[in-house]
Design a protein around this motif. Structure first.
Motif, PDB file in Angstrom:
ATOM      1  N   ALA A 159      11.202   8.515   4.859  1.00  0.00           N
ATOM      2  CA  ALA A 159      10.035   7.724   4.467  1.00  0.00           C
ATOM      3  C   ALA A 159      10.270   6.295   4.931  1.00  0.00           C
ATOM      4  O   ALA A 159      11.374   5.756   4.774  1.00  0.00           O
ATOM      5  N   SER A 160       9.254   5.662   5.493  1.00  0.00           N
ATOM      6  CA  SER A 160       9.398   4.312   6.044  1.00  0.00           C
ATOM      7  C   SER A 160       8.595   3.306   5.226  1.00  0.00           C
ATOM      8  O   SER A 160       7.368   3.263   5.333  1.00  0.00           O
ATOM      9  N   PRO A 161       9.257   2.461   4.415  1.00  0.00           N
ATOM     10  CA  PRO A 161       8.535   1.384   3.743  1.00  0.00           C
ATOM     11  C   PRO A 161       7.826   0.471   4.741  1.00  0.00           C
ATOM     12  O   PRO A 161       6.702   0.019   4.489  1.00  0.00           O
ATOM     13  N   TYR A 162       8.464   0.187   5.874  1.00  0.00           N
ATOM     14  CA  TYR A 162       7.861  -0.717   6.862  1.00  0.00           C
ATOM     15  C   TYR A 162       6.509  -0.185   7.316  1.00  0.00           C
ATOM     16  O   TYR A 162       5.520  -0.934   7.373  1.00  0.00           O
ATOM     17  N   ALA A 163       6.433   1.089   7.650  1.00  0.00           N
ATOM     18  CA  ALA A 163       5.165   1.669   8.098  1.00  0.00           C
ATOM     19  C   ALA A 163       4.177   1.781   6.948  1.00  0.00           C
ATOM     20  O   ALA A 163       2.995   1.459   7.089  1.00  0.00           O
ATOM     21  N   ASN A 164       4.655   2.208   5.796  1.00  0.00           N
ATOM     22  CA  ASN A 164       3.777   2.408   4.640  1.00  0.00           C
ATOM     23  C   ASN A 164       3.142   1.093   4.179  1.00  0.00           C
ATOM     24  O   ASN A 164       1.980   1.046   3.787  1.00  0.00           O
ATOM     25  N   HIS A 165       3.914   0.023   4.239  1.00  0.00           N
ATOM     26  CA  HIS A 165       3.435  -1.286   3.771  1.00  0.00           C
ATOM     27  C   HIS A 165       2.405  -1.911   4.708  1.00  0.00           C
ATOM     28  O   HIS A 165       1.836  -2.961   4.377  1.00  0.00           O
ATOM     29  N   ARG A 166       2.162  -1.282   5.850  1.00  0.00           N
ATOM     30  CA  ARG A 166       1.207  -1.844   6.813  1.00  0.00           C
ATOM     31  C   ARG A 166       0.039  -0.893   7.088  1.00  0.00           C
ATOM     32  O   ARG A 166      -0.716  -1.098   8.042  1.00  0.00           O
ATOM     33  N   LEU A 167      -0.130   0.104   6.252  1.00  0.00           N
ATOM     34  CA  LEU A 167      -1.232   1.042   6.450  1.00  0.00           C
ATOM     35  C   LEU A 167      -2.554   0.380   6.069  1.00  0.00           C
ATOM     36  O   LEU A 167      -2.715  -0.118   4.953  1.00  0.00           O
ATOM     37  N   PRO A 168      -3.531   0.360   6.971  1.00  0.00           N
ATOM     38  CA  PRO A 168      -4.783  -0.369   6.696  1.00  0.00           C
ATOM     39  C   PRO A 168      -5.612   0.214   5.566  1.00  0.00           C
ATOM     40  O   PRO A 168      -6.405  -0.499   4.965  1.00  0.00           O
ATOM     41  N   HIS A 169      -5.436   1.490   5.244  1.00  0.00           N
ATOM     42  CA  HIS A 169      -6.211   2.055   4.138  1.00  0.00           C
ATOM     43  C   HIS A 169      -5.573   1.748   2.780  1.00  0.00           C
ATOM     44  O   HIS A 169      -6.169   2.021   1.736  1.00  0.00           O
ATOM     45  N   LEU A 170      -4.372   1.163   2.800  1.00  0.00           N
ATOM     46  CA  LEU A 170      -3.716   0.786   1.557  1.00  0.00           C
ATOM     47  C   LEU A 170      -3.706  -0.719   1.319  1.00  0.00           C
ATOM     48  O   LEU A 170      -3.636  -1.172   0.168  1.00  0.00           O
ATOM     49  N   TRP A 171      -3.775  -1.506   2.401  1.00  0.00           N
ATOM     50  CA  TRP A 171      -3.613  -2.948   2.295  1.00  0.00           C
ATOM     51  C   TRP A 171      -4.707  -3.668   3.078  1.00  0.00           C
ATOM     52  O   TRP A 171      -4.998  -3.324   4.217  1.00  0.00           O
ATOM     53  N   THR A 172      -5.269  -4.699   2.473  1.00  0.00           N
ATOM     54  CA  THR A 172      -6.216  -5.568   3.170  1.00  0.00           C
ATOM     55  C   THR A 172      -5.443  -6.490   4.094  1.00  0.00           C
ATOM     56  O   THR A 172      -4.438  -7.081   3.691  1.00  0.00           O
ATOM     57  N   GLN A 173      -5.881  -6.612   5.343  1.00  0.00           N
ATOM     58  CA  GLN A 173      -5.194  -7.419   6.353  1.00  0.00           C
ATOM     59  C   GLN A 173      -3.688  -7.121   6.312  1.00  0.00           C
ATOM     60  O   GLN A 173      -2.866  -7.979   6.002  1.00  0.00           O
ATOM     61  N   PRO A 174      -3.328  -5.898   6.617  1.00  0.00           N
ATOM     62  CA  PRO A 174      -1.950  -5.452   6.381  1.00  0.00           C
ATOM     63  C   PRO A 174      -0.883  -6.198   7.161  1.00  0.00           C
ATOM     64  O   PRO A 174       0.265  -6.256   6.728  1.00  0.00           O
ATOM     65  N   ASN A 175      -1.227  -6.788   8.307  1.00  0.00           N
ATOM     66  CA  ASN A 175      -0.228  -7.475   9.114  1.00  0.00           C
ATOM     67  C   ASN A 175      -0.190  -8.979   8.872  1.00  0.00           C
ATOM     68  O   ASN A 175       0.542  -9.695   9.554  1.00  0.00           O
TER      69      ASN A 175
END
Length: 243
Positions: A139-155
């Motif tokens: 499991a990748s926190p880095y990838a998960n923390h940047r998913l656009p359906h989970l976070w607004t303006q993920p980057n």
């Protein structure tokens, strides 16, 4: 490392440090001490998981502050108005929510453990994928923390997203892992990072040369190049006045 262990084993004096405590440790049932391999593994784990990761997270937090002067100014206002130049203590941290938000956002964008491995205890089905018992699951926190359906303006670096907001859903945000095997040093690491960031903000300003470096995945996520910065000293009178 083995040479250091051998040297300590030949030394009859007591040493009040990590290696000394590990050498003195005994199994409660057998009375057996650790083997040289176990001692080496424990020391390296503490050095990598308890030092390198925290230092890397602190570096990313300071680099992000330098790249976002508005965030740094808001942090200066918070620490000045709450602490009035006094060194931070652990019981001050609840009164400094923006400092914590900066760290939470830093660990969202650059979690030290960019990938976490687990072993499937039982067979399972994940979408179209069959997972047999005993398989390694990553499991990748880095990838998960940047998913656009989970976070607004993920980057984007937006500490404000953590203020007066509900906690992220389980396994949406997990820079220290999750479940029964979550990092045991999580609370110590956050305490260290909070105190370091707040004390730095009280005393210093920071500017970096050029854009932020790109993340490079190794044992942790670290900058792909050296980062040159200019550190300035803040005026003590202004800090105490909350200016």
């Amino acid at each position: 490392m083995y040479a250091l262990i051998a040297e300590r084993c030949a030394d009859s004096r007591e040493h009040d440090d990590l290696l000394g405590m590990l050498l003195a440790a005994r199994d409660e049932e057998t009375g057996q001490g650790m083997s040289d391999r176990e001692l080496r593994d424990e020391v390296l784990t503490m050095l990598l998981a308890g030092h390198e990761t925290t230092a890397t997270s602190a570096s990313w937090a300071l680099a992000l502050l330098a790249a976002h002067p508005g965030v740094m100014q808001r942090l200066h206002r918070e620490v000045d108005s709450v602490l009035h130049g006094e060194p931070p203590r652990a019981d001050d941290l609840p009164r400094l929510p923006y400092a914590r938000a900066i760290l939470d956002e830093t660990l969202r964008l650059y979690p030290s453990s960019w990938v976490i491995s687990r072993q499937a205890l039982l067979p399972d089905q994940l979408g179209p994928y069959s997972i047999p018992a005993g398989a390694a699951v990553m499991a990748s926190p880095y990838a998960n923390h940047r998913l656009p359906h989970l976070w607004t303006q993920p980057n984007s670096f937006l500490p404000e997203r953590w203020l007066d907001a509900p906690k992220p859903a389980l396994f949406t945000y997990f820079p220290f892992g999750a479940g029964l095997r979550m990092c045991v040093g999580q609370h110590l690491a956050m305490l260290e990072l909070n105190l370091l960031l707040i004390r730095f903000a009280q005393r210093c300003t920071l500017n970096i040369d050029g854009p932020l470096p790109k993340p490079l995945a190794g044992l942790s996520i670290h900058p792909n190049r050296r980062l040159t910065a200019q550190v300035g000293t803040r005026c003590p009178e202004a800090v105490k006045a909350g200016a």
